[in-house]
Design a protein around this motif. Structure first.
Motif, PDB file in Angstrom:
ATOM      1  N   ILE A   1     -12.326   7.680   0.883  1.00 14.45           N
ATOM      2  CA  ILE A   1     -10.910   7.331   0.535  1.00 14.45           C
ATOM      3  C   ILE A   1      -9.972   7.400   2.094  1.00 14.45           C
ATOM      4  CG2 ILE A   1      -8.698   8.486  -0.148  1.00 14.45           C
ATOM      5  CD1 ILE A   1     -10.771   7.959  -2.396  1.00 14.45           C
ATOM      6  N   ALA A   2     -10.405   8.106   3.005  1.00 15.69           N
ATOM      7  CA  ALA A   2      -9.405   8.289   4.139  1.00 15.69           C
ATOM      8  C   ALA A   2     -10.046   7.295   5.314  1.00 15.69           C
ATOM      9  CB  ALA A   2      -9.237   9.562   4.746  1.00 15.69           C
ATOM     10  N   PHE A   3      -9.315   6.421   5.798  1.00 18.74           N
ATOM     11  CA  PHE A   3      -9.749   5.567   6.891  1.00 18.74           C
ATOM     12  C   PHE A   3      -8.782   5.423   8.365  1.00 18.74           C
ATOM     13  CE2 PHE A   3     -11.614   4.184   3.043  1.00 18.74           C
ATOM     14  CZ  PHE A   3     -12.968   3.618   3.442  1.00 18.74           C
ATOM     15  N   GLY A   4      -9.300   5.559   9.481  1.00 25.71           N
ATOM     16  CA  GLY A   4      -8.707   5.520  10.689  1.00 25.71           C
ATOM     17  C   GLY A   4      -8.642   4.179  11.356  1.00 25.71           C
ATOM     18  N   GLU A   5      -7.723   3.819  11.899  1.00 24.13           N
ATOM     19  CA  GLU A   5      -7.480   2.566  12.684  1.00 24.13           C
ATOM     20  C   GLU A   5      -6.513   3.078  13.928  1.00 24.13           C
ATOM     21  OE1 GLU A   5      -8.639  -0.402  11.866  1.00 24.13           O
ATOM     22  OE2 GLU A   5      -9.308  -0.384  10.007  1.00 24.13           O
ATOM     23  N   ASN A   6      -6.955   2.043  14.910  1.00 24.48           N
ATOM     24  CA  ASN A   6      -6.613   2.298  16.225  1.00 24.48           C
ATOM     25  C   ASN A   6      -5.492   1.205  16.627  1.00 24.48           C
ATOM     26  OD1 ASN A   6      -9.274   3.512  16.068  1.00 24.48           O
ATOM     27  ND2 ASN A   6      -8.857   4.247  18.212  1.00 24.48           N
ATOM     28  N   TYR A   7      -5.648  -0.118  16.028  1.00 23.99           N
ATOM     29  CA  TYR A   7      -4.899  -1.239  16.672  1.00 23.99           C
ATOM     30  C   TYR A   7      -4.218  -1.719  15.428  1.00 23.99           C
ATOM     31  CZ  TYR A   7      -8.998  -0.901  19.594  1.00 23.99           C
ATOM     32  OH  TYR A   7      -9.994  -0.329  20.640  1.00 23.99           O
ATOM     33  N   LEU A   8      -2.765  -1.725  15.652  1.00 27.15           N
ATOM     34  CA  LEU A   8      -1.808  -1.876  14.626  1.00 27.15           C
ATOM     35  C   LEU A   8      -1.866  -3.089  13.955  1.00 27.15           C
ATOM     36  CD1 LEU A   8       0.627  -0.617  12.876  1.00 27.15           C
ATOM     37  CD2 LEU A   8       2.155  -1.636  14.637  1.00 27.15           C
ATOM     38  N   GLN A   9      -2.032  -4.101  14.700  1.00 31.76           N
ATOM     39  CA  GLN A   9      -1.923  -5.405  13.710  1.00 31.76           C
ATOM     40  C   GLN A   9      -3.242  -5.749  12.970  1.00 31.76           C
ATOM     41  OE1 GLN A   9       0.809  -7.020  14.270  1.00 31.76           O
ATOM     42  NE2 GLN A   9       0.191  -8.149  12.635  1.00 31.76           N
ATOM     43  N   GLU A  10      -4.303  -5.509  13.417  1.00 32.24           N
ATOM     44  CA  GLU A  10      -5.545  -5.374  12.745  1.00 32.24           C
ATOM     45  C   GLU A  10      -5.561  -4.428  11.615  1.00 32.24           C
ATOM     46  OE1 GLU A  10      -9.021  -3.899  15.053  1.00 32.24           O
ATOM     47  OE2 GLU A  10      -9.997  -3.339  13.148  1.00 32.24           O
ATOM     48  N   ALA A  11      -4.745  -3.342  11.745  1.00 31.39           N
ATOM     49  CA  ALA A  11      -4.713  -2.366  10.460  1.00 31.39           C
ATOM     50  C   ALA A  11      -3.918  -2.892   9.411  1.00 31.39           C
ATOM     51  CB  ALA A  11      -4.150  -0.993  10.975  1.00 31.39           C
ATOM     52  N   LEU A  12      -2.861  -3.631  10.061  1.00 35.23           N
ATOM     53  CA  LEU A  12      -1.862  -4.093   8.895  1.00 35.23           C
ATOM     54  C   LEU A  12      -2.506  -5.163   8.145  1.00 35.23           C
ATOM     55  CD1 LEU A  12       1.428  -4.015  10.906  1.00 35.23           C
ATOM     56  CD2 LEU A  12       0.939  -2.351   9.101  1.00 35.23           C
ATOM     57  N   GLU A  13      -3.284  -6.054   8.710  1.00 37.60           N
ATOM     58  CA  GLU A  13      -3.956  -6.907   7.827  1.00 37.60           C
ATOM     59  C   GLU A  13      -4.901  -6.243   7.008  1.00 37.60           C
ATOM     60  OE1 GLU A  13      -5.693  -9.773  10.812  1.00 37.60           O
ATOM     61  OE2 GLU A  13      -3.868  -9.873  11.783  1.00 37.60           O
ATOM     62  N   LYS A  14      -5.846  -5.274   7.213  1.00 35.48           N
ATOM     63  CA  LYS A  14      -6.512  -4.681   6.344  1.00 35.48           C
ATOM     64  C   LYS A  14      -5.950  -3.898   5.277  1.00 35.48           C
ATOM     65  CE  LYS A  14      -9.475  -3.533  10.027  1.00 35.48           C
ATOM     66  NZ  LYS A  14     -10.352  -2.906  10.787  1.00 35.48           N
ATOM     67  N   ILE A  15      -4.743  -3.129   5.649  1.00 35.49           N
ATOM     68  CA  ILE A  15      -4.072  -2.613   4.683  1.00 35.49           C
ATOM     69  C   ILE A  15      -3.562  -3.574   3.374  1.00 35.49           C
ATOM     70  CG2 ILE A  15      -1.929  -1.376   4.115  1.00 35.49           C
ATOM     71  CD1 ILE A  15      -2.387   0.075   6.938  1.00 35.49           C
ATOM     72  N   ASP A  16      -3.042  -4.711   4.042  1.00 34.62           N
ATOM     73  CA  ASP A  16      -2.508  -5.586   3.171  1.00 34.62           C
ATOM     74  C   ASP A  16      -3.720  -6.258   2.150  1.00 34.62           C
ATOM     75  OD1 ASP A  16      -0.647  -7.570   1.918  1.00 34.62           O
ATOM     76  OD2 ASP A  16      -1.605  -8.992   3.190  1.00 34.62           O
ATOM     77  N   ALA A  17      -4.918  -6.592   2.926  1.00 29.68           N
ATOM     78  CA  ALA A  17      -5.917  -7.188   2.282  1.00 29.68           C
ATOM     79  C   ALA A  17      -6.612  -6.337   1.196  1.00 29.68           C
ATOM     80  CB  ALA A  17      -7.241  -7.686   3.075  1.00 29.68           C
ATOM     81  N   LEU A  18      -6.410  -4.811   1.388  1.00 32.11           N
ATOM     82  CA  LEU A  18      -6.926  -3.768   0.451  1.00 32.11           C
ATOM     83  C   LEU A  18      -5.741  -3.174  -0.469  1.00 32.11           C
ATOM     84  CD1 LEU A  18      -9.285  -2.248   3.221  1.00 32.11           C
ATOM     85  CD2 LEU A  18     -10.041  -3.586   1.192  1.00 32.11           C
ATOM     86  N   SER A  19      -4.844  -4.048  -0.445  1.00 31.19           N
ATOM     87  CA  SER A  19      -3.900  -3.177  -1.251  1.00 31.19           C
ATOM     88  C   SER A  19      -3.954  -2.660  -2.894  1.00 31.19           C
ATOM     89  CB  SER A  19      -2.359  -3.748  -1.293  1.00 31.19           C
ATOM     90  OG  SER A  19      -2.456  -5.349  -1.765  1.00 31.19           O
ATOM     91  N   ASP A  20      -5.172  -3.488  -3.257  1.00 33.22           N
ATOM     92  CA  ASP A  20      -5.704  -3.248  -4.702  1.00 33.22           C
ATOM     93  C   ASP A  20      -6.086  -1.841  -4.764  1.00 33.22           C
ATOM     94  OD1 ASP A  20      -7.535  -4.653  -2.873  1.00 33.22           O
ATOM     95  OD2 ASP A  20      -8.782  -4.295  -4.924  1.00 33.22           O
ATOM     96  N   LEU A  21      -6.464  -1.219  -4.052  1.00 33.46           N
ATOM     97  CA  LEU A  21      -7.343  -0.183  -3.924  1.00 33.46           C
ATOM     98  C   LEU A  21      -6.296   1.087  -3.705  1.00 33.46           C
ATOM     99  CD1 LEU A  21     -10.351  -0.680  -1.501  1.00 33.46           C
ATOM    100  CD2 LEU A  21     -10.201  -0.942  -4.127  1.00 33.46           C
TER     101      LEU A  21
END
Ligand SMILES: *Cc1c(COP(=O)(O)O)cnc(C)c1O
Length: 233
Positions: free
Chosen positions: A52-72
């Motif tokens: 369930i819990a994911f850690g990210e270090n780079y903001l731009q990269e993280a925001l793209e993934k958060i958006d792409a996975l918003s169905d979860l």
């Protein structure tokens, strides 16, 4: 089963065994899957295996993934990288936790910019345990004063301390480093008896999570053991 799913199982069992060996309560250590540099599809595979819990270090990269996975809907996002002050707004709005707060200015901005959210932002104070010039984090000596000021801020909830000790130490020195962070959290709890939120030690990675759990870790941050080796930048 994908190999990521296998790895989630293997790391989960390592955590369970270390928790038991340390005489600690089952379930008291959570796994933060560090997905930096990994595609959204890897996160999806880990989520299918129950992570369930994911850690990210780079903001731009993280925001793209958060958006792409918003169905979860149940994903929990943790920011664990260095923070520039002009990036705090997006961090305050997109994440559930920030493990890498190391100065008051950043904490104040996160608090202001979290305003209006349904829940406070959970934060940890990052400590530069071995006083390495190349690493982020406040000094251990600054923890009590910084924590007192951060505890007074609205919209953020100080949960505890985080560190990335120098991995090139002997096992005994590494153990002593983790113990120092645990002692610092004990002191904070003693000095701030009203701060019920102080329950978190974010320490331990793929190679040393057993040592960290023995010293009291409540989050272990694991990348390589789940997703394989990262390409070096
Ligand atoms: C990359 C990273 C990790 C994961 O390290 P692994 O050795 O790949 O498990 C943990 N914590 C932080 C802050 C990181 O940047």
């Amino acid at each position: 089963m994908s190999s990521i799913a296998d790895n989630v199982g293997t790391v989960t069992r390592r955590i369970q065994k270390a928790t038991l060996n340390a005489g600690r309560e089952a379930g008291s250590v959570r796994l933060l899957a560090v997905s930096k540099t990994r595609p959204a599809s890897d996160i999806r595979a880990a989520h299918e295996a129950g992570q369930i819990a994911f850690g990210e270090n780079y903001l731009q990269e993280a925001l793209e993934k958060i958006d792409a996975l918003s169905d979860l809907a149940d994903l929990e996002w943790h920011f664990i990288g260095p923070i520039q002050s002009n990036k705090t707004r997006q961090i305050a709005q997109a994440f559930h936790w920030v493990h890498s707060v190391d100065r008051l200015k950043i904490a104040r901005r996160l608090s202001e910019q979290r305003e209006g959210a349904e829940t406070p932002l959970n934060i940890c104070l990052q400590v530069n345990l071995n006083e390495e010039a190349s690493k982020a984090g406040c000094l251990l000596a600054d923890v009590p004063g910084l924590a007192r000021e951060i505890l007074a801020l609205p919209n953020i909830c100080l949960r505890g301390l985080m560190a990335i000790p120098d991995p090139d130490q002997s096992e005994a020195d590494l153990k002593a480093s983790f113990q120092k962070l645990a002692d610092a959290l004990d002191n904070l709890r003693r000095d701030n008896p009203d701060a019920q939120s102080l329950d978190t030690l974010s320490m331990g990675m793929s190679g040393d999570l057993e040592i960290a759990i023995d010293a009291g870790a409540t989050w272990v941050r694991v990348g390589t053991a789940l997703f394989g080796a990262r390409a070096s930048p």
